[in-house]
Design a protein around this motif. Structure first.
Motif, PDB file in Angstrom:
ATOM      1  N   ASP A 101       0.783  -1.199   0.137  1.00  0.00           N
ATOM      2  CA  ASP A 101       0.035  -0.020  -0.139  1.00  0.00           C
ATOM      3  C   ASP A 101       0.690   1.109   0.139  1.00  0.00           C
ATOM      4  N   ASP A 102       0.334   2.439  -0.431  1.00  0.00           N
ATOM      5  CA  ASP A 102       1.326   3.418  -0.535  1.00  0.00           C
ATOM      6  C   ASP A 102       1.233   4.241   0.961  1.00  0.00           C
ATOM      7  N   ILE A 103       0.090   4.228   1.620  1.00  0.00           N
ATOM      8  CA  ILE A 103       0.140   4.755   3.122  1.00  0.00           C
ATOM      9  C   ILE A 103      -0.400   4.035   4.081  1.00  0.00           C
ATOM     10  N   ASP A 105      -2.208   4.457   7.624  1.00  0.00           N
ATOM     11  CA  ASP A 105      -2.563   5.681   8.001  1.00  0.00           C
ATOM     12  C   ASP A 105      -3.202   5.398   9.443  1.00  0.00           C
ATOM     13  N   SER A 106      -4.728   5.258   9.285  1.00  0.00           N
ATOM     14  CA  SER A 106      -5.410   4.853  10.282  1.00  0.00           C
ATOM     15  C   SER A 106      -5.199   3.120  10.542  1.00  0.00           C
ATOM     16  N   GLY A 107      -5.022   2.591   9.879  1.00  0.00           N
ATOM     17  CA  GLY A 107      -4.879   1.228   9.858  1.00  0.00           C
ATOM     18  C   GLY A 107      -6.170   0.294   9.353  1.00  0.00           C
ATOM     19  N   THR A 109      -7.476  -0.024   6.339  1.00  0.00           N
ATOM     20  CA  THR A 109      -7.339  -0.866   5.129  1.00  0.00           C
ATOM     21  C   THR A 109      -6.504  -1.901   5.248  1.00  0.00           C
ATOM     22  N   LYS A 133       2.008   6.855   8.710  1.00  0.00           N
ATOM     23  CA  LYS A 133       1.916   7.966   9.336  1.00  0.00           C
ATOM     24  C   LYS A 133       1.668   7.482  11.080  1.00  0.00           C
ATOM     25  N   PHE A 154      -0.881  15.913   4.562  1.00  0.00           N
ATOM     26  CA  PHE A 154      -1.348  15.121   3.497  1.00  0.00           C
ATOM     27  C   PHE A 154      -0.240  15.112   2.530  1.00  0.00           C
ATOM     28  N   VAL A 155      -0.132  14.028   1.878  1.00  0.00           N
ATOM     29  CA  VAL A 155       1.055  14.031   0.900  1.00  0.00           C
ATOM     30  C   VAL A 155       0.359  13.549  -0.578  1.00  0.00           C
TER      31      VAL A 155
HETATM   32  P1  IMP Z   1      -6.128   3.917   6.395  1.00  0.00           P
HETATM   33  O1  IMP Z   1      -4.525   3.266   6.864  1.00  0.00           O
HETATM   34  O2  IMP Z   1      -7.102   2.758   6.115  1.00  0.00           O
HETATM   35  O3  IMP Z   1      -6.262   4.958   6.913  1.00  0.00           O
HETATM   36  O4  IMP Z   1      -5.847   4.013   4.751  1.00  0.00           O
HETATM   37  C1  IMP Z   1      -4.623   4.723   3.990  1.00  0.00           C
HETATM   38  C2  IMP Z   1      -5.194   5.047   2.736  1.00  0.00           C
HETATM   39  O5  IMP Z   1      -5.633   6.498   2.899  1.00  0.00           O
HETATM   40  C3  IMP Z   1      -3.894   4.936   1.963  1.00  0.00           C
HETATM   41  O6  IMP Z   1      -4.033   4.069   1.258  1.00  0.00           O
HETATM   42  C4  IMP Z   1      -4.259   6.258   0.961  1.00  0.00           C
HETATM   43  O7  IMP Z   1      -5.034   5.924  -0.267  1.00  0.00           O
HETATM   44  C5  IMP Z   1      -5.163   6.999   1.684  1.00  0.00           C
HETATM   45  N1  IMP Z   1      -4.270   8.444   2.287  1.00  0.00           N
HETATM   46  C6  IMP Z   1      -3.947   8.565   3.785  1.00  0.00           C
HETATM   47  N2  IMP Z   1      -3.213   9.719   3.733  1.00  0.00           N
HETATM   48  C7  IMP Z   1      -2.961  10.250   2.492  1.00  0.00           C
HETATM   49  C8  IMP Z   1      -2.475  11.123   2.096  1.00  0.00           C
HETATM   50  O8  IMP Z   1      -1.616  11.960   2.699  1.00  0.00           O
HETATM   51  N3  IMP Z   1      -2.265  11.395   0.793  1.00  0.00           N
HETATM   52  C9  IMP Z   1      -2.909  10.556  -0.179  1.00  0.00           C
HETATM   53  N4  IMP Z   1      -3.562   9.425   0.192  1.00  0.00           N
HETATM   54  C10 IMP Z   1      -3.799   9.293   1.674  1.00  0.00           C
END
Ligand code: IMP
Ligand code: MG
Length: 177
Positions: A101-103, A105-107, A109, A133, A154-155
């Motif tokens: 995955d790219d990022i 974030d909350s976890g 995904t 993050k 935000f990136v």
């Molecule tokens: P999470 O960990 O479920 O919150 O999901 C993370 C997903 O949110 C990543 O796969 C991204 O697609 C999207 N995302 C989170 N932060 C950013 C950001 O700073 N820029 C672009 N996409 C983001």
């Protein structure tokens, strides 16, 4: 103004190092079967394209498949934060899988994907994210392989978008600060 966090060169060096780490970890576990890369669409497609070639340089044979997911944002549904928009074509049962995955974030995904792959009996699941993050975590946990840690900003670029644009930028930048 976009501030550059990581240049194309920074990213290329880090991706090469990640491929070495992934190869080493498989060697330690005596895993010789082909690796299945599960690329989370859409943000991870550029990273995956570079990583699969870096893995080839490390003599790791990899197949690739794609999983389309979309976030419900602040939905309060307990399991409803992540929605599957496009499923894998590959049978993952008994496979050695690396989720990309790219990022992180909350976890939500990665938690969703790991649960899905476990329910389909993948034999081994590792996770690799380009950016982490850690300050934003709602579901505790880390990825097995992390490119860079970034603050809560935000990136955009290198596959990642703001409202659909910026995915083609060769670097990773931020609007903040
Ligand atoms: P999470 O960990 O479920 O919150 O999901 C993370 C997903 O949110 C990543 O796969 C991204 O697609 C999207 N995302 C989170 N932060 C950013 C950001 O700073 N820029 C672009 N996409 C983001
Ligand atoms: Mg994403």
């Amino acid at each position: 103004m976009t501030r550059i966090l990581f240049t194309a060169d920074d990213i290329a060096h880090r991706v090469a190092a990640l491929a070495k780490d992934i190869a080493r970890e498989r060697k330690r576990g005596h895993v010789t079967e082909p690796l299945l890369l599960v690329c989370i669409l859409r943000g991870a497609f550029v990273f995956t394209a570079d990583l699969i070639r870096a893995l080839t340089k490390e003599n790791v044979e990899a197949e690739v498949d794609f999983l389309g997911l979309s976030s419900y944002g602040d939905s309060t549904l307990s399991q409803g934060r992540v929605r599957l928009t496009s499923d894998l074509d590959t049978d993952v049962s008994g496979r050695d899988v690396l989720v990309i995955d790219d990022i992180l974030d909350s976890g939500h995904t990665l938690f969703f994907v790991k649960t899905l792959l476990a329910s389909r009996a993948a034999s081994r699941v590792r996770t690799c994210v380009l950016l982490d993050k850690p300050d934003r975590r709602e579901i505790p946990g880390a990825a097995d392989f992390v490119g860079f840690q970034v603050p809560d900003t935000f990136v955009v670029g290198y596959g990642m978008d703001v409202a659909g644009s910026g995915r083609g930028l060769p670097y990773i930048g931020t609007e903040a600060g």
